[in-house]
Design a protein around this motif. Structure first.
Motif, PDB file in Angstrom:
ATOM      1  N   GLY A  77       0.845  -1.203   0.000  1.00 33.92           N
ATOM      2  CA  GLY A  77       0.000   0.000   0.000  1.00 33.92           C
ATOM      3  C   GLY A  77       0.873   1.243   0.000  1.00 33.92           C
ATOM      4  O   GLY A  77       2.077   1.162   0.295  1.00 33.92           O
ATOM      5  N   SER A  78       0.294   2.407  -0.359  1.00 35.36           N
ATOM      6  CA  SER A  78       1.104   3.636  -0.223  1.00 35.36           C
ATOM      7  C   SER A  78       1.370   3.919   1.231  1.00 35.36           C
ATOM      8  O   SER A  78       2.281   4.670   1.572  1.00 35.36           O
ATOM      9  CB  SER A  78       0.470   4.867  -0.868  1.00 35.36           C
ATOM     10  OG  SER A  78      -0.750   4.604  -1.442  1.00 35.36           O
ATOM     11  N   ASP A  79       0.567   3.318   2.112  1.00 36.42           N
ATOM     12  CA  ASP A  79       0.799   3.511   3.541  1.00 36.42           C
ATOM     13  C   ASP A  79       2.223   3.096   3.939  1.00 36.42           C
ATOM     14  O   ASP A  79       2.835   3.735   4.794  1.00 36.42           O
ATOM     15  CB  ASP A  79      -0.228   2.724   4.357  1.00 36.42           C
ATOM     16  CG  ASP A  79      -1.631   3.315   4.245  1.00 36.42           C
ATOM     17  OD1 ASP A  79      -1.758   4.459   3.742  1.00 36.42           O
ATOM     18  OD2 ASP A  79      -2.602   2.652   4.659  1.00 36.42           O
ATOM     19  N   TYR A 104      -5.254  13.398   4.227  1.00 36.72           N
ATOM     20  CA  TYR A 104      -5.283  11.959   4.518  1.00 36.72           C
ATOM     21  C   TYR A 104      -4.737  11.691   5.928  1.00 36.72           C
ATOM     22  O   TYR A 104      -3.669  12.183   6.301  1.00 36.72           O
ATOM     23  CB  TYR A 104      -4.441  11.251   3.465  1.00 36.72           C
ATOM     24  CG  TYR A 104      -4.456   9.744   3.507  1.00 36.72           C
ATOM     25  CD1 TYR A 104      -5.635   9.026   3.646  1.00 36.72           C
ATOM     26  CD2 TYR A 104      -3.266   9.027   3.371  1.00 36.72           C
ATOM     27  CE1 TYR A 104      -5.628   7.639   3.650  1.00 36.72           C
ATOM     28  CE2 TYR A 104      -3.249   7.643   3.365  1.00 36.72           C
ATOM     29  CZ  TYR A 104      -4.432   6.953   3.506  1.00 36.72           C
ATOM     30  OH  TYR A 104      -4.421   5.583   3.506  1.00 36.72           O
ATOM     31  N   ASN A 152      -7.664  14.334  -0.327  1.00 37.84           N
ATOM     32  CA  ASN A 152      -8.671  13.627   0.451  1.00 37.84           C
ATOM     33  C   ASN A 152      -8.734  14.322   1.806  1.00 37.84           C
ATOM     34  O   ASN A 152      -7.693  14.423   2.452  1.00 37.84           O
ATOM     35  CB  ASN A 152      -8.220  12.157   0.599  1.00 37.84           C
ATOM     36  CG  ASN A 152      -9.161  11.334   1.448  1.00 37.84           C
ATOM     37  OD1 ASN A 152     -10.202  11.792   1.876  1.00 37.84           O
ATOM     38  ND2 ASN A 152      -8.769  10.103   1.698  1.00 37.84           N
ATOM     39  N   ASP A 177       1.036  13.070  -2.674  1.00 35.16           N
ATOM     40  CA  ASP A 177       0.194  11.873  -2.714  1.00 35.16           C
ATOM     41  C   ASP A 177      -0.849  12.026  -3.823  1.00 35.16           C
ATOM     42  O   ASP A 177      -1.745  12.874  -3.741  1.00 35.16           O
ATOM     43  CB  ASP A 177      -0.478  11.700  -1.341  1.00 35.16           C
ATOM     44  CG  ASP A 177      -1.220  10.375  -1.210  1.00 35.16           C
ATOM     45  OD1 ASP A 177      -1.552   9.761  -2.239  1.00 35.16           O
ATOM     46  OD2 ASP A 177      -1.480   9.966  -0.056  1.00 35.16           O
ATOM     47  N   TYR A 180      -5.514   9.704  -6.146  1.00 34.76           N
ATOM     48  CA  TYR A 180      -6.718   9.896  -6.960  1.00 34.76           C
ATOM     49  C   TYR A 180      -6.434  10.536  -8.323  1.00 34.76           C
ATOM     50  O   TYR A 180      -7.365  10.955  -9.010  1.00 34.76           O
ATOM     51  CB  TYR A 180      -7.730  10.757  -6.181  1.00 34.76           C
ATOM     52  CG  TYR A 180      -8.137  10.106  -4.881  1.00 34.76           C
ATOM     53  CD1 TYR A 180      -9.081   9.084  -4.856  1.00 34.76           C
ATOM     54  CD2 TYR A 180      -7.536  10.479  -3.681  1.00 34.76           C
ATOM     55  CE1 TYR A 180      -9.422   8.459  -3.662  1.00 34.76           C
ATOM     56  CE2 TYR A 180      -7.867   9.860  -2.479  1.00 34.76           C
ATOM     57  CZ  TYR A 180      -8.812   8.857  -2.487  1.00 34.76           C
ATOM     58  OH  TYR A 180      -9.139   8.231  -1.310  1.00 34.76           O
ATOM     59  N   THR A 204      -1.241   4.619  -6.078  1.00 37.51           N
ATOM     60  CA  THR A 204      -1.698   3.365  -5.493  1.00 37.51           C
ATOM     61  C   THR A 204      -2.562   2.607  -6.494  1.00 37.51           C
ATOM     62  O   THR A 204      -3.144   3.221  -7.401  1.00 37.51           O
ATOM     63  CB  THR A 204      -2.512   3.642  -4.205  1.00 37.51           C
ATOM     64  OG1 THR A 204      -2.997   2.404  -3.689  1.00 37.51           O
ATOM     65  CG2 THR A 204      -3.701   4.561  -4.466  1.00 37.51           C
ATOM     66  N   SER A 206      -5.026   0.989  -5.230  1.00 39.99           N
ATOM     67  CA  SER A 206      -6.207   0.770  -4.380  1.00 39.99           C
ATOM     68  C   SER A 206      -7.458   1.491  -4.866  1.00 39.99           C
ATOM     69  O   SER A 206      -8.559   1.183  -4.427  1.00 39.99           O
ATOM     70  CB  SER A 206      -5.928   1.247  -2.952  1.00 39.99           C
ATOM     71  OG  SER A 206      -4.905   0.489  -2.363  1.00 39.99           O
ATOM     72  N   LYS A 207      -7.328   2.482  -5.732  1.00 42.13           N
ATOM     73  CA  LYS A 207      -8.488   3.287  -6.102  1.00 42.13           C
ATOM     74  C   LYS A 207      -8.887   2.990  -7.549  1.00 42.13           C
ATOM     75  O   LYS A 207      -9.664   2.089  -7.789  1.00 42.13           O
ATOM     76  CB  LYS A 207      -8.189   4.774  -5.862  1.00 42.13           C
ATOM     77  CG  LYS A 207      -7.689   5.062  -4.441  1.00 42.13           C
ATOM     78  CD  LYS A 207      -8.777   4.974  -3.383  1.00 42.13           C
ATOM     79  CE  LYS A 207      -8.294   4.643  -1.975  1.00 42.13           C
ATOM     80  NZ  LYS A 207      -7.474   5.628  -1.320  1.00 42.13           N
ATOM     81  N   ARG A 215      -3.160  -4.694  -1.817  1.00 39.62           N
ATOM     82  CA  ARG A 215      -2.181  -3.833  -1.181  1.00 39.62           C
ATOM     83  C   ARG A 215      -0.966  -3.602  -2.067  1.00 39.62           C
ATOM     84  O   ARG A 215       0.059  -4.275  -1.938  1.00 39.62           O
ATOM     85  CB  ARG A 215      -1.714  -4.400   0.191  1.00 39.62           C
ATOM     86  CG  ARG A 215      -2.804  -4.843   1.129  1.00 39.62           C
ATOM     87  CD  ARG A 215      -3.790  -3.743   1.451  1.00 39.62           C
ATOM     88  NE  ARG A 215      -3.155  -2.570   2.048  1.00 39.62           N
ATOM     89  CZ  ARG A 215      -3.345  -1.336   1.597  1.00 39.62           C
ATOM     90  NH1 ARG A 215      -4.147  -1.094   0.569  1.00 39.62           N
ATOM     91  NH2 ARG A 215      -2.756  -0.319   2.174  1.00 39.62           N
TER      92      ARG A 215
HETATM   93  C1  PLP Z   1      -6.857   5.717  -0.275  1.00 40.13           C
HETATM   94  C2  PLP Z   1      -5.654   6.591  -0.148  1.00 40.13           C
HETATM   95  C3  PLP Z   1      -4.378   6.043  -0.232  1.00 40.13           C
HETATM   96  C4  PLP Z   1      -4.233   4.581  -0.487  1.00 40.13           C
HETATM   97  O1  PLP Z   1      -3.406   3.941   0.356  1.00 40.13           O
HETATM   98  P1  PLP Z   1      -3.052   2.418   0.077  1.00 40.13           P
HETATM   99  O2  PLP Z   1      -2.247   2.101   1.300  1.00 40.13           O
HETATM  100  O3  PLP Z   1      -2.232   2.368  -1.177  1.00 40.13           O
HETATM  101  O4  PLP Z   1      -4.314   1.641  -0.039  1.00 40.13           O
HETATM  102  C5  PLP Z   1      -3.286   6.880  -0.166  1.00 40.13           C
HETATM  103  N1  PLP Z   1      -3.446   8.218  -0.029  1.00 40.13           N
HETATM  104  C6  PLP Z   1      -4.663   8.770   0.030  1.00 40.13           C
HETATM  105  C7  PLP Z   1      -4.799  10.234   0.120  1.00 40.13           C
HETATM  106  C8  PLP Z   1      -5.798   7.972  -0.001  1.00 40.13           C
HETATM  107  O5  PLP Z   1      -7.007   8.539   0.096  1.00 40.13           O
END
Ligand code: PLP
Length: 350
Positions: A77-79, A104, A152, A177, A180, A204, A206-207, A215
């Motif tokens: 994940g980007s996390d 975020y 976000n 980041d 989106y 990411t 994820s979106k 992940r």
């Molecule tokens: C959803 C989101 C992510 C995604 O994080 P992942 O760990 O890749 O799922 C990252 N940054 C922002 C601002 C988000 O809203």
């Protein structure tokens, strides 16, 4: 920033770190007999450790993203990439990070876990970029600046020129980041990492790519920064199943889904102002809308009772009265609007 100034930003213990290495890096040929890692020799499909460098997947992403493999980091994940920024650059208890607010939540969580102060700078009028205030909040211990575009939860993307001006003026690493960016007509600044050594762009799967469950996050940056991140990450941070499944999904086009989401965003955006309880629909470059209503808690509870889960952001500074609504399938958005119709008529769930 000049490239030779990067090293001074890195924590001393990371600069001199000797990373974990695997013997398998020393063997490149086919049909090896692998007796080096104490794995089970009996095939399960997953009895071998995955590629710690994710070579095949990075080559595939390199072609899609138009950047060399050396400028790409892949994370759980980007996390993971957000956390690594603190672990690579910030001395716990001493260094600090600057960030826009609202934004975020993980920037502040990762900072707190790493014992790093976050200096939150409120966005300006209509969620505009507070460039001068961000620079004013920085001192000689400010290693990171977190920006999110499209942001976000506000949904708006910032102008490329304004973002790049901050990158050239901020004396540390700018983390942009772009989770989106696929939904935004403003596009991505990832190509600029080749010219700006202090820029790290996060994206990411994820979106827009629909792979939140696998992940996989990406960081694009100068190759020196990528090497530092790769040294500090867990060796096998991307598991075999994720590497294989992502590789397969990346061969399928996502453009039509993104277009439908953007069209549905427009549909909801146009429908919402007709409701008496809607005060404001913020313009969005993302796959969600931030909506200000008369009584966010009451509407949130109504939607929840109808089986529609949105994000209540009313207690986030700068977002009073706001719900954040993700754009769903057309049929899901139908259900959202039908539920809003009932709420408007006073047919309210409590
Ligand atoms: C959803 C989101 C992510 C995604 O994080 P992942 O760990 O890749 O799922 C990252 N940054 C922002 C601002 C988000 O809203």
């Amino acid at each position: 920033m000049e490239r030779n100034k990067l090293e001074a930003l890195v924590r001393a213990n990371i600069r001199t770190l000797c990373p974990y290495s695997t013997a398998r890096d020393e063997y490149q040929g086919p049909l090896g007999v692998f007796l080096d890692a104490n794995e089970s020799p009996y095939p399960t499909g997953y009895n071998r450790y995955p590629d710690p460098h994710q070579k095949a997947l990075k080559e595939q992403l390199s072609a899609i993203k138009g950047l060399p493999v050396e400028n790409i980091f892949l994370g759980n994940g980007s996390d993971e990439a957000i956390d690594l920024m603190f672990r690579v650059f910030c001395e716990p208890g001493r260094d600090n990070a600057v960030a826009i607010a609202p934004s975020y939540g993980m920037y502040a969580v990762a900072a707190a876990i790493n014992d790093v102060e976050v200096r939150s700078v409120p966005l300006g009028e209509d969620f505009s970029l507070p460039a001068e205030a961000l620079l004013g909040a920085a001192d000689d211990r400010s290693k990171l600046l977190f920006l999110c575009s499209p942001n976000n939860p506000s949904g708006n993307a910032f102008d490329a020129e304004a973002l790049l001006a901050l990158v050239s003026r901020f004396p540390g690493i700018v983390v942009l980041d772009e989770a989106y960016a696929d939904f935004s007509a403003k596009g991505s600044l990832r190509a600029k990492v080749l010219e700006c050594p202090n820029l790290v762009v996060l994206q990411t799967l994820s979106k827009a790519y629909g792979l939140a469950g696998l992940r996989l996050g990406m960081a694009f940056a100068d190759e020196y920064v990528i090497r530092l991140m790769s040294m500090v990450k867990y060796p096998y941070n991307i598991n075999q199943a994720t590497q294989e499944l992502v590789s397969k999904v990346l061969t399928e086009p996502v453009g039509a889904k993104i277009e439908e989401t953007v069209a549905q965003r427009g549909r909801i955006e146009r429908a919402l102002p007709a409701y008496g309880f809607v005060r404001r629909v913020y313009p969005s470059d993302a796959n969600f809308l931030l909506v200000q209503v008369d009584d966010a808690d009451a509407l949130y509870a109504h939607l929840l009772a109808d089986g529609i889960i949105v994000r209540n952001r009313t207690r986030v500074p700068g977002c009073a009265g706001c719900l954040r609504i993700t754009v769903g399938l057309p049929s899901e958005n139908d259900r959202l609007l039908q539920s809003l119709d009932r709420y408007e008529k006073g047919d309210i769930h409590r």
